[in-house]
Design an enzyme around this catalytic site. Structure first.
Site, PDB file in Angstrom:
ATOM      1  N   HIS A   5      -7.712  -5.449  -0.262  1.00 43.33           N
ATOM      2  CA  HIS A   5      -6.425  -4.562  -0.294  1.00 43.33           C
ATOM      3  C   HIS A   5      -5.130  -5.411   0.207  1.00 43.33           C
ATOM      4  O   HIS A   5      -4.152  -4.913   0.107  1.00 43.33           O
ATOM      5  CB  HIS A   5      -6.539  -3.304   0.518  1.00 43.33           C
ATOM      6  CG  HIS A   5      -5.721  -2.390   0.223  1.00 43.33           C
ATOM      7  ND1 HIS A   5      -5.233  -1.826  -1.077  1.00 43.33           N
ATOM      8  CD2 HIS A   5      -4.831  -1.593   1.150  1.00 43.33           C
ATOM      9  CE1 HIS A   5      -4.178  -0.950  -0.872  1.00 43.33           C
ATOM     10  NE2 HIS A   5      -4.049  -0.722   0.366  1.00 43.33           N
TER      11      HIS A   5
ATOM     12  N   SER B   6       0.886  -1.087  -0.116  1.00 46.05           N
ATOM     13  CA  SER B   6       0.174  -0.030  -0.032  1.00 46.05           C
ATOM     14  C   SER B   6       0.826   1.235  -0.105  1.00 46.05           C
ATOM     15  O   SER B   6       1.678   1.333  -0.838  1.00 46.05           O
ATOM     16  CB  SER B   6      -0.771  -0.057   1.377  1.00 46.05           C
ATOM     17  OG  SER B   6      -2.029   0.821   1.083  1.00 46.05           O
TER      18      SER B   6
ATOM     19  N   ASP C 259      -9.933  -4.411  -5.812  1.00 42.74           N
ATOM     20  CA  ASP C 259      -9.375  -3.697  -4.651  1.00 42.74           C
ATOM     21  C   ASP C 259      -9.733  -2.442  -4.724  1.00 42.74           C
ATOM     22  O   ASP C 259      -9.402  -1.772  -5.468  1.00 42.74           O
ATOM     23  CB  ASP C 259      -7.768  -3.911  -4.389  1.00 42.74           C
ATOM     24  CG  ASP C 259      -7.339  -3.147  -3.218  1.00 42.74           C
ATOM     25  OD1 ASP C 259      -7.979  -2.533  -2.647  1.00 42.74           O
ATOM     26  OD2 ASP C 259      -6.174  -3.022  -3.336  1.00 42.74           O
TER      27      ASP C 259
END
Lengths: 396, 265
Positions: free
Chosen positions: B246, B96, B218
């Protein structure tokens, strides 16, 4: 005793929302209460919707970044606040508890979630937050008032200090005067009684020659008297100068100092204070008196501002007839000079019905100026403003 | 320096390999999120795990709001850790937002990093005229609200009253014991830095050999975003995993491990 519990009934009437989802998030079963809370029909939800479908995008970010990883890592999660969107679009604040159900090999089968309606609690929380905000505002107000009071106290104690100094000056002057009176009565008594005697002789005597002699004696005594008087005057002059020290005063510097002292008053009153001392930027003047004069003039102008307009206060210097003038102009309440003019500079005379009026400042201003040589004039019109012109001294 | 960094970033080192694999978690979690992945690499790699400052068990007091007001603050931490541990030819695995933190670090010091594995990266979350990030400013504001009310289920504005209660330390302990619970004030600040940031221009400066792993669905980092990242890095490869959400390293650890191994062969 045995109760015959109908678990299906129990499940449906369970007093909170409940649903079961597959590992990919799709809801595969829910109780009636969950459907009632969200206003969807069973057909619209089962096999069609996911947990995240009830969340806004912002809620989804939280779900993906915090809720889902925490649930994966510890197998259950409790008391997470989400806003579920109901079918009609309104918001249902809930607390969610979820637990992952796994088989004996650890494979994730499905997730059970219970949701608790916290609409009332949220309202209560909103109330608490509002009260907290109000309390904060009130506390801030109190702090501001307190600050104001403190700055007023500072100003008053500064004025008190100046009064004390001034009082000392007066006491000195008094002492000088009484010693002057003492010296005068002693040094003048002898020549005056001489004169009296000579006058009597002169009256009684008829011989012109004697009269002329007597008159020449009177002349001598008068000359001596004059000398004594001159000496006395000279001595008092020197004494008077002793406690007045003339300093180099730069108007800009001193005015800036005054602005700092009255900072809070100026901010509070939103007064626009300007100055221009370029015509006479400097003067030889007692430092303390100059500070006091500026402070009193400016604080007066602020205090007696007209509340229906922005206070504009301007200080400047001028040179007229070789004299330096300090001029303070404002657009404040003004003074009815015909009514109060003769009281203007008296101690404890106030001519405004203003709660702050003490009548100290102007008295001090005038007296200090006179002590250092100078005078003050005032022009004023009620509800238009006031101009103080302070003639400071003859320019060298 | 090393001791300070160990405390600051809660650095833990595992494994017995000679090569280095350095894992950096994303927004909202901590080094625990790698627990399904690391066992499969510990024989061939020396594994370095950290908590970003402000997350997990890092030193909260080290969270300088100025330093961490951009991702560069964290990128500098990564570089300092590599230097202090004398790490070389590092394979950095970043989830991320940390994919961008690792990008910044690798742009600054390309010689430190041999490979970069990004999981669910996004250089920019907010849409603009010619770019689809997936979110509007309004969505991010809403996230910040959600963050605000997820500290003990109460609005954070109320929480300090609860947490300052020294008579009840168990409340704080309870939070510490659970996963992915971070100091709310820092979490909000980090959320702003993460979700309002824009690192699109940094991708072009990256020269490190890069693998992009991406869930097929996602909401945080969509396929479009994954493709944008892939198109803007000179030396990269995109692999889409058959999972959703995610965190593929949590929802589909085996697929993730396989994709990593294929890439590292």
């Amino acid at each position: 005793m045995d109760y015959n519990i109908d678990y299906k009934e129990f499940y449906n009437s369970f007093p909170s929302g409940y649903f079961c989802s597959s590992p990919n998030g799709t809801i595969i079963d829910s109780n009636k209460n969950f459907l009632e809370l969200t206003n969807y029909s069973r057909e619209e939800v089962i096999g069609k919707k996911k947990f995240t479908d009830f969340l806004s995008l912002g809620g989804k970010i939280y779900f993906e970044n915090v809720f889902a990883p925490a649930l994966k890592l510890s197998g259950n999660i409790e008391e997470v606040n989400f806003n579920f969107t109901k079918k009609e679009g309104t918001i249902l604040p809930v607390l969610v508890n979820s637990v992952e159900i796994k088989d004996s090999s650890g494979t994730h089968l499905y997730t059970h979630s219970a949701i608790f309606n916290i609409a009332q609690r949220k309202k209560y929380e909103q109330e608490l937050l509002r009260s907290k905000k109000n309390a904060n505002e009130l506390s801030n107000k109190l702090i501001a008032v307190n600050k104001k009071l403190r700055s007023r106290t500072e100003l008053i104690s500064k004025q008190k200090l100046q009064l004390k100094e001034f009082n000392q000056h007066l006491e000195n002057k008094n002492r000088q005067l009484s010693s002057f009176a003492h010296i005068a009565s002693h040094n003048l008594r002898a020549p005056v009684s001489n004169l009296m005697v000579l006058k009597d002789f002169y009256k009684e005597n008829t011989d012109l020659k004697d009269k002329a002699m007597l008159f020449s004696k009177v002349d001598t005594v008068i000359e001596g008297l004059n000398e004594t008087l001159d000496e006395l005057i000279e001595s008092i002059k020197i004494q008077g100068n002793k406690d007045i020290v003339f300093d180099a005063v730069n108007f800009d510097t001193f005015f800036a100092k005054t602005l700092v002292i009255l900072d809070i008053q100026i901010l509070d009153s939103k007064a626009v204070v300007t100055s221009n001392f370029c015509e006479a930027p400097n003067i030889e003047y007692p430092k303390l008196y100059m500070e006091s004069i500026l402070l009193n003039l400016l604080s007066n102008s602020i205090r007696y501002r007209a509340h229906d307009r922005i206070a504009k206060i301007h200080f400047h210097t001028e040179i007229i007839n070789n004299e330096i003038l300090l001029i303070a102009t404002d657009n404040g309440l003004g003074i009815n000079l015909r009514k109060y003019g003769h009281h203007l500079f008296g101690l404890n005379n106030t001519f405004h019905r203003h709660p702050d009026s003490k009548g100290v400042g102007l008295f001090m201003t005038k007296t200090q100026k006179e002590a250092a040589g100078g005078s003050v004039t005032v022009e004023s019109e009620v509800d238009k403003g006031t101009t103080f012109k302070i003639i400071l001294k003859k320019q060298k | 320096m090393l001791e300070k960094l160990i405390k600051q970033n809660n650095i833990t080192i595992h494994g017995s390999g000679s090569k280095v694999m350095f894992f950096v978690h994303g927004y909202g979690c901590d080094q625990n999120m790698w627990r399904f992945i690391t066992p499969h690499f510990k024989d061939t790699y020396k594994i370095v795990l950290i908590d970003l400052v402000g997350s997990g068990k890092s030193d909260e007091n080290a969270y300088n709001y100025d330093k961490y007001n951009s991702l560069d603050g964290h990128a500098d931490d990564l570089i300092n850790i590599c230097d202090a541990l004398n790490l070389q030819d590092v394979c950095i695995v970043a989830h991320s937002v940390s994919a961008m933190i690792a990008t910044l670090a690798a742009v600054k010091r390309p010689e430190l990093f041999k490979k970069l594995i990004m999981i669910g990266p996004s250089p920019r979350y907010i849409n603009d005229a010619n770019y689809f990030g997936g979110f509007s400013q309004k969505d991010i504001d809403e996230l910040l609200e959600t963050l605000d009310s997820n500290y003990l289920g109460w609005s954070r504005a109320m929480a300090p009253v609860i947490m300052d209660n020294l008579d009840r330390p168990e409340l704080a302990d309870e939070l510490e014991a659970s996963f992915c619970q971070n100091n709310p004030e820092i979490a909000t600040h980090f959320a702003k830095v993460t979700f309002l940031g824009d690192n699109r221009n940094d991708l072009k400066k990256l020269s490190t050999d890069t693998l992009i792993l991406q869930s097929k669905a996602d909401v945080i980092a969509s396929i479009e975003v994954g493709q944008f990242v892939n198109n803007n890095i000179s030396n990269s490869k995109l692999v889409v995993l058959e999972t959703i959400g995610h965190c593929p390293h949590l929802s589909a650890p085996n697929q993730t491990i396989e994709a990593m191994k294929n890439y590292l062969l």
